[in-house]
Design a protein around this motif. Structure first.
Motif, PDB file in Angstrom:
ATOM      1  N   ALA A  13       1.552   1.540  -1.374  1.00 28.06           N
ATOM      2  CA  ALA A  13       1.298   0.945  -0.055  1.00 28.06           C
ATOM      3  C   ALA A  13       0.306   1.730   0.809  1.00 28.06           C
ATOM      4  O   ALA A  13      -0.597   1.130   1.398  1.00 28.06           O
ATOM      5  CB  ALA A  13       2.610   0.733   0.673  1.00 28.06           C
ATOM      6  N   PRO A  14       0.405   3.067   0.908  1.00 25.45           N
ATOM      7  CA  PRO A  14      -0.524   3.767   1.805  1.00 25.45           C
ATOM      8  C   PRO A  14      -1.980   3.684   1.358  1.00 25.45           C
ATOM      9  O   PRO A  14      -2.876   4.061   2.113  1.00 25.45           O
ATOM     10  CB  PRO A  14      -0.031   5.223   1.752  1.00 25.45           C
ATOM     11  N   LEU A  15      -2.204   3.199   0.121  1.00 25.88           N
ATOM     12  CA  LEU A  15      -3.585   3.016  -0.315  1.00 25.88           C
ATOM     13  C   LEU A  15      -4.294   1.927   0.492  1.00 25.88           C
ATOM     14  O   LEU A  15      -5.506   2.007   0.711  1.00 25.88           O
ATOM     15  CB  LEU A  15      -3.599   2.598  -1.785  1.00 25.88           C
ATOM     16  N   SER A 185      -2.882 -11.298  11.839  1.00 26.68           N
ATOM     17  CA  SER A 185      -2.197 -11.147  13.115  1.00 26.68           C
ATOM     18  C   SER A 185      -1.003 -10.199  12.989  1.00 26.68           C
ATOM     19  O   SER A 185      -0.809  -9.308  13.822  1.00 26.68           O
ATOM     20  CB  SER A 185      -1.744 -12.515  13.609  1.00 26.68           C
ATOM     21  N   GLU A 186      -0.203 -10.386  11.927  1.00 25.26           N
ATOM     22  CA  GLU A 186       1.001  -9.571  11.765  1.00 25.26           C
ATOM     23  C   GLU A 186       0.668  -8.117  11.445  1.00 25.26           C
ATOM     24  O   GLU A 186       1.435  -7.217  11.773  1.00 25.26           O
ATOM     25  CB  GLU A 186       1.876 -10.158  10.646  1.00 25.26           C
ATOM     26  N   CYS A 187      -0.441  -7.888  10.762  1.00 32.56           N
ATOM     27  CA  CYS A 187      -0.812  -6.509  10.424  1.00 32.56           C
ATOM     28  C   CYS A 187      -1.721  -5.912  11.489  1.00 32.56           C
ATOM     29  O   CYS A 187      -2.290  -4.834  11.272  1.00 32.56           O
ATOM     30  CB  CYS A 187      -1.469  -6.456   9.068  1.00 32.56           C
ATOM     31  N   CYS A 188      -1.870  -6.623  12.603  1.00 37.89           N
ATOM     32  CA  CYS A 188      -2.622  -6.103  13.750  1.00 37.89           C
ATOM     33  C   CYS A 188      -4.061  -5.762  13.367  1.00 37.89           C
ATOM     34  O   CYS A 188      -4.535  -4.663  13.656  1.00 37.89           O
ATOM     35  CB  CYS A 188      -1.945  -4.881  14.324  1.00 37.89           C
ATOM     36  N   LEU A 221       3.685   4.330  10.654  1.00 39.35           N
ATOM     37  CA  LEU A 221       2.431   4.115   9.927  1.00 39.35           C
ATOM     38  C   LEU A 221       2.711   3.622   8.522  1.00 39.35           C
ATOM     39  O   LEU A 221       2.060   2.703   8.025  1.00 39.35           O
ATOM     40  CB  LEU A 221       1.631   5.428   9.873  1.00 39.35           C
ATOM     41  N   TYR A 222       3.722   4.235   7.883  1.00 38.70           N
ATOM     42  CA  TYR A 222       4.051   3.805   6.531  1.00 38.70           C
ATOM     43  C   TYR A 222       4.567   2.368   6.543  1.00 38.70           C
ATOM     44  O   TYR A 222       4.195   1.556   5.690  1.00 38.70           O
ATOM     45  CB  TYR A 222       5.081   4.736   5.886  1.00 38.70           C
ATOM     46  N   GLY A 223       5.431   2.067   7.537  1.00 36.99           N
ATOM     47  CA  GLY A 223       5.974   0.709   7.648  1.00 36.99           C
ATOM     48  C   GLY A 223       4.862  -0.316   7.796  1.00 36.99           C
ATOM     49  O   GLY A 223       4.894  -1.378   7.172  1.00 36.99           O
ATOM     50  N   ALA A 224       3.849  -0.003   8.612  1.00 39.73           N
ATOM     51  CA  ALA A 224       2.738  -0.935   8.807  1.00 39.73           C
ATOM     52  C   ALA A 224       1.989  -1.139   7.494  1.00 39.73           C
ATOM     53  O   ALA A 224       1.629  -2.274   7.141  1.00 39.73           O
ATOM     54  CB  ALA A 224       1.801  -0.395   9.879  1.00 39.73           C
ATOM     55  N   PHE A 226       3.199  -0.767   4.462  1.00 37.34           N
ATOM     56  CA  PHE A 226       4.028  -1.491   3.506  1.00 37.34           C
ATOM     57  C   PHE A 226       4.122  -2.974   3.869  1.00 37.34           C
ATOM     58  O   PHE A 226       4.138  -3.835   2.989  1.00 37.34           O
ATOM     59  CB  PHE A 226       5.426  -0.866   3.443  1.00 37.34           C
ATOM     60  N   LYS A 227       4.153  -3.248   5.178  1.00 38.64           N
ATOM     61  CA  LYS A 227       4.195  -4.643   5.607  1.00 38.64           C
ATOM     62  C   LYS A 227       2.923  -5.355   5.169  1.00 38.64           C
ATOM     63  O   LYS A 227       2.950  -6.511   4.739  1.00 38.64           O
ATOM     64  CB  LYS A 227       4.332  -4.687   7.130  1.00 38.64           C
ATOM     65  N   MET A 228       1.791  -4.640   5.256  1.00 36.34           N
ATOM     66  CA  MET A 228       0.531  -5.223   4.823  1.00 36.34           C
ATOM     67  C   MET A 228       0.575  -5.511   3.320  1.00 36.34           C
ATOM     68  O   MET A 228       0.119  -6.557   2.858  1.00 36.34           O
ATOM     69  CB  MET A 228      -0.605  -4.266   5.133  1.00 36.34           C
ATOM     70  N   MET A 229       1.169  -4.578   2.576  1.00 33.86           N
ATOM     71  CA  MET A 229       1.339  -4.759   1.136  1.00 33.86           C
ATOM     72  C   MET A 229       2.132  -6.038   0.858  1.00 33.86           C
ATOM     73  O   MET A 229       1.755  -6.855   0.017  1.00 33.86           O
ATOM     74  CB  MET A 229       2.099  -3.544   0.590  1.00 33.86           C
ATOM     75  N   LEU A 230       3.246  -6.210   1.605  1.00 31.95           N
ATOM     76  CA  LEU A 230       4.115  -7.366   1.384  1.00 31.95           C
ATOM     77  C   LEU A 230       3.399  -8.675   1.667  1.00 31.95           C
ATOM     78  O   LEU A 230       3.436  -9.610   0.868  1.00 31.95           O
ATOM     79  CB  LEU A 230       5.336  -7.268   2.305  1.00 31.95           C
ATOM     80  N   LEU A 231       2.718  -8.710   2.837  1.00 33.35           N
ATOM     81  CA  LEU A 231       2.076  -9.969   3.208  1.00 33.35           C
ATOM     82  C   LEU A 231       0.902 -10.253   2.281  1.00 33.35           C
ATOM     83  O   LEU A 231       0.637 -11.410   1.938  1.00 33.35           O
ATOM     84  CB  LEU A 231       1.643  -9.924   4.676  1.00 33.35           C
ATOM     85  N   ALA A 232       0.188  -9.189   1.844  1.00 35.57           N
ATOM     86  CA  ALA A 232      -0.910  -9.396   0.904  1.00 35.57           C
ATOM     87  C   ALA A 232      -0.377  -9.927  -0.411  1.00 35.57           C
ATOM     88  O   ALA A 232      -0.948 -10.849  -1.012  1.00 35.57           O
ATOM     89  CB  ALA A 232      -1.664  -8.084   0.693  1.00 35.57           C
ATOM     90  N   ALA A 233       0.772  -9.381  -0.867  1.00 35.88           N
ATOM     91  CA  ALA A 233       1.368  -9.858  -2.112  1.00 35.88           C
ATOM     92  C   ALA A 233       1.795 -11.315  -1.972  1.00 35.88           C
ATOM     93  O   ALA A 233       1.617 -12.129  -2.880  1.00 35.88           O
ATOM     94  CB  ALA A 233       2.562  -8.988  -2.487  1.00 35.88           C
TER      95      ALA A 233
END
Lengths: 301, 556
Positions: A13-15, A185-188, A221-224, A226-233
């Protein structure tokens, strides 16, 4: 099996923010902070202390941890293998998005707990955007139920057969477009928010976390990421037809594609400017209309 | 189907908690006033139980009317205030109008060919208690006026009894073939409008209890959505069973959680003397138990996992998914409407509760009264704790309910398990944080940094009104918020205080009911032509009347 790929997603995720930043650096002709910047930042932050103001209460202390926990559990129930056989059938997509909602609720409360006008402003805008995003997500979910005839999260994302995929490609593209707006929007990200600054004009997510430091900031920061990872997936799974591949191959493809989504986000961020704050509701209503259009096209043709 | 026990549970649970809370809440009242509260309070509880246990229609109507009258006594408890008297008046009016229509519905129900007419009378009659728009006008008036334990009972246990009435009298027929479509769509549309409208009006309210009252309109809307979907989809199981189980689970969840929130609002009022969220703030430090319980209850009511409120909404969402999957275009439309409206309502509910928690309990106090507040006597927050613990028991309770309806429970068990996993993971991360930054390593020494302002004051913090302003502005064509600036006077060097006052009134009262009532008032004014105080006119009228009667007698 699914859990294995969840762990892989946790590691990768942090990638994503690194890739976004490197893409932006490439467009701007800079060298950029490097793909692995966030890993180093997280390591640094975890060794720092968490100061807190006299105003804040337990909510400020616990909110980042609770928020991250909800996001991680959302990742745990995500069907990384895009396979109904290796994942739990009773998991509803509603649970997935509502867990993200719980995470957001605590982020907002943690921000309000500082009593600062800046955090208040950020929190206020965050709840406004997320409230407008919810119907887009659920109309897309309804579209997926129509398209796949399934109701579980794994069933929705396991993919439609190739024939239906080709036949309904237009409504599919529209749904993916609408969900891309949700992701930004969700990942700002630009054009809704600008993660580069926290000046008044762009005070949304970054403004909410002004007072967090140390492990708390690392959690956020990690949560953001990982959330991006989830929504991208989710976005990639929305697009993919059912592929005749083994489950591990599909999961690997999914994870690799999320990195591609990060490149796309970076390109979007490089080529367009953040829009005016007051325009955001219009764009989100537009995305809702696109999602409804996708559904109507699917029903009619 | 028999729904008695289900509606009896909230009466007992909320009634008990409210009674515990009231013993401390009434502490400041004059000794003579207390029996008045307890009399009406117990009468209300008995009448509510009577509604559920009444054997026949007549007994039901008697208990219903007694419930309205007894609770009106509760609303009127602080009757020295003008606003309270006005609220009581509106409430009494709504009660009686509702009872009239219910009598009519009872009569019509006896005729086999008049079911739909009876149903619409019932919808309006019970809707006046439930708070379907536009019949919800009494809720935002009466709830802030009544003492908090009474509001808790009325909002948590009494208004859902309207649904009990609807189910008891109309369920046996309304989900059957010729009636399902009109009945189901009526309930669904009322629910959609109520859910979204209720939470939209809750958002900008500055008065905490008014906010909660409008959010009750929202929750009743969600229940109506579930019932509407159940009626429409009863023939296409499992849609009907999922939606009905969801609606009933939401009745219980709302009762327990909203009861707790109203009690917490009562505690805030008792300790600070105000319910204006723009004057509160910082109470989490001063009233930690009340603040924590308010936060937990609000999380549940916003429908967020891992709490029980989520499970009820999950069932309704699943019903909507199942409806989308059918081949009937009416059901697909209904499913999509429910998905979009429920999602938007959920987003607004989260915003409204964030605002309520943030403005009331977080940040710095914005008034002297809030700064000097202390925690309530123990039994006041124990009453809220009781309701919260009971609401946690609703997690297995919802699974049991789903099993009663013959539904698969995978969905709910997975949600409960992963909800538990969230709590466990959160606890682990908190422990990790505690390990990384040991408590007391860095003592809080200064107020929030605030980007360089040397001495930030509470007046610079975001108020609840400011927090919801972007959303409220976006929906102002519906809300019609009034906002007026009171400019400063005097010389610019020594100005008086300026102020910006914003209020969002109930649109149904101002835009719908007031014109109707004004019209009838004006109509009846015409009668005054005959009653002008002149004796000659009266004598003339008497002579004319006698002559007319004589002529009529001779002619016949």
């Amino acid at each position: 099996m699914n859990f294995l790929f969840f762990i892989l997603a946790v590691v990768l995720a942090p990638l994503l923010p690194g890739i976004v930043n490197q893409t932006k650096a490439f467009f701007a002709g800079r060298r950029g902070p490097g793909f692995f910047r966030l890993y180093f930042d997280l390591w640094k932050l975890l060794r720092k202390s968490c100061p807190r103001s006299t105003t804040s209460t337990w909510l400020f202390d616990l909110a980042p941890a609770i928020s991250l926990a909800a996001t991680l559990v959302a990742g745990m129930i995500f069907p990384w293998t895009l396979d109904t056989a290796t994942t739990l059938s009773g998991i509803s997509a509603v649970l997935f998005f509502y867990l993200l909602g719980t995470g957001r609720f605590f982020t907002v409360l943690g921000a309000l707990d500082t009593g600062s006008a800046f955090e208040g402003m950020g929190a206020s805008r965050e709840v406004q955007f997320s409230a407008l995003v919810e119907p887009i997500v659920f109309v897309i979910l309804g579209f997926l139920v129509l398209a796949t005839g399934q109701t579980s999260l794994a069933g929705l994302l396991a993919g439609y057969d190739a024939g239906a995929w080709a036949h309904h490609s237009i409504s599919l593209v529209l749904a993916v477009l609408a969900f891309f707006a949700v992701l930004l929007s969700e990942c700002c990200r630009v054009p809704f928010d600008d993660p580069e600054t926290h000046l008044e004009l762009t005070m949304i997510h970054e403004a909410m976390i002004l007072d967090n430091a140390g492990p708390d900031l690392a959690f956020i920061l990690y949560g953001a990421a990982f959330k991006m990872m989830l929504l991208a997936a989710f976005l990639v799974a929305l697009l993919l037809p059912a592929l005749p591949l083994a489950a591990p191959a599909k999961a690997a493809l999914l994870l690799a594609s999320t990195l591609g989504v990060a490149v796309l986000v970076g390109i979007v961020e490089s080529v367009i400017a953040r829009m005016r704050f007051l325009k955001t509701p219009q764009v989100l209503s537009g995305a809702l209309m696109v999602a409804i259009l996708a559904t109507l096209l699917f029903v009619l043709f | 189907m028999n729904f008695d026990i289900l509606f009896l549970l909230p009466i007992v649970a909320v009634g008990l908690a409210a009674a515990i809370h009231a013993t401390a809440y009434l502490h400041g009242e004059a000794l003579l006033h207390r029996p008045r509260f307890w009399g009406f309070f117990l009468a209300t509880l008995v009448a509510m139980a009577g509604v559920v246990l009444a054997p026949g229609k007549i007994a039901f109507l008697l208990a219903w009317e007694a419930m309205g009258l007894a609770s009106a006594g509760l609303v009127a408890f602080e009757n020295e205030e003008k606003a309270v008297r006005k609220a009581t008046w509106i409430y009494l009016l709504a009660c009686h109008a509702g009872a009239c229509l219910l009598m009519l519905a009872g009569v019509l129900l006896g005729r086999p060919d008049a079911f739909l007419a009876a149903f619409f009378c019932g919808i309006v009659g019970f809707g006046l208690k439930i708070g379907f728009p536009p019949f919800h006008v009494w809720l935002p008036e009466a709830h802030p006026a009544a003492p908090a334990p009474a509001s808790a009972v009325m909002s948590g246990a009494m208004i859902p009894l309207g649904f009990y009435g609807l189910l008891r009298f109309f369920w046996p027929q309304c989900h059957l073939a010729p009636y399902a479509t009109p009945c189901g769509w009526t309930l669904l549309v009322l629910g959609l409008v109520g859910a979204l409208g209720g939470i939209l009006f809750a958002l900008p309210q500055a008065n905490l209890k008014r906010l909660l009252a409008f959010s009750s309109v929202e929750n009743m809307g969600v229940i109506a959505i579930g019932l509407g979907l159940a009626v429409l989809g009863w023939d296409a199981q499992p849609i009907g069973a999922l939606a009905l189980a969801g609606a009933l689970a939401h009745v219980l969840n709302h009762a327990l959680l909203k009861g707790g929130l109203f009690l917490a609002a009562g505690s805030v009022l008792r300790q600070t003397g105000t319910l204006d969220q723009d004057l509160l703030g910082g109470l989490m430090k001063r009233m930690p138990q009340t603040g924590t319980l308010f936060t937990l209850n609000a999380l549940g009511l916003a429908g967020l996992p891992p709490f029980n409120g989520f499970l009820g909404e999950l069932l309704i969402y699943s019903a909507a998914f199942a409806a989308v999957r059918t081949s009937s275009s009416a059901l697909i439309t209904a499913g999509f409407l429910v998905l979009a409206f429920l999602a938007l309502t959920g987003g607004f509910a989260a915003a409204a509760y964030c605002k309520a928690i943030g403005a009331t309990f977080l940040g710095e106090p914005r008034s002297q009264a809030a700064a000097e507040a202390v925690e309530t006597p123990r039994r006041m927050w124990l009453a809220q704790l009781l309701l919260f613990v009971l609401s946690l028991a609703m997690v297995p309770g919802t699974i049991y309910l789903a099993r009663l309806f013959g539904l698969g429970t995978d969905l709910l068990i997975a949600a409960a398990v992963f909800g538990g996993a969230t709590a466990a993971l959160a606890a682990a991360l908190i422990a990790l944080r505690r390990f990384l930054c040991p408590r007391g390593a860095v003592k809080p020494a200064c107020p929030t940094w605030d980007c360089g302002y040397a001495e930030p004051t509470a007046r610079m913090a975001y108020t609840g009104t400011a927090f919801t302003q972007p959303l409220a502005d976006l929906f102002n064509p519906i809300l019609h918020a009034r906002r007026h600036l009171i400019p400063f006077r005097g010389h610019p060097a020594t100005p008086t205080d300026a102020a910006l006052v914003g209020e969002t009134d109930d649109r149904a009262l101002a835009g719908f009911w007031r014109p109707i009532f004004t019209f009838f008032a004006r109509l009846f004014q015409q009668v005054h032509l005959l009653q002008n105080g002149s004796l000659h006119l009266y004598i003339l009228l008497i002579i004319l009347a006698v002559m007319a009667l004589l002529i009529a007698a001779f002619v016949s």
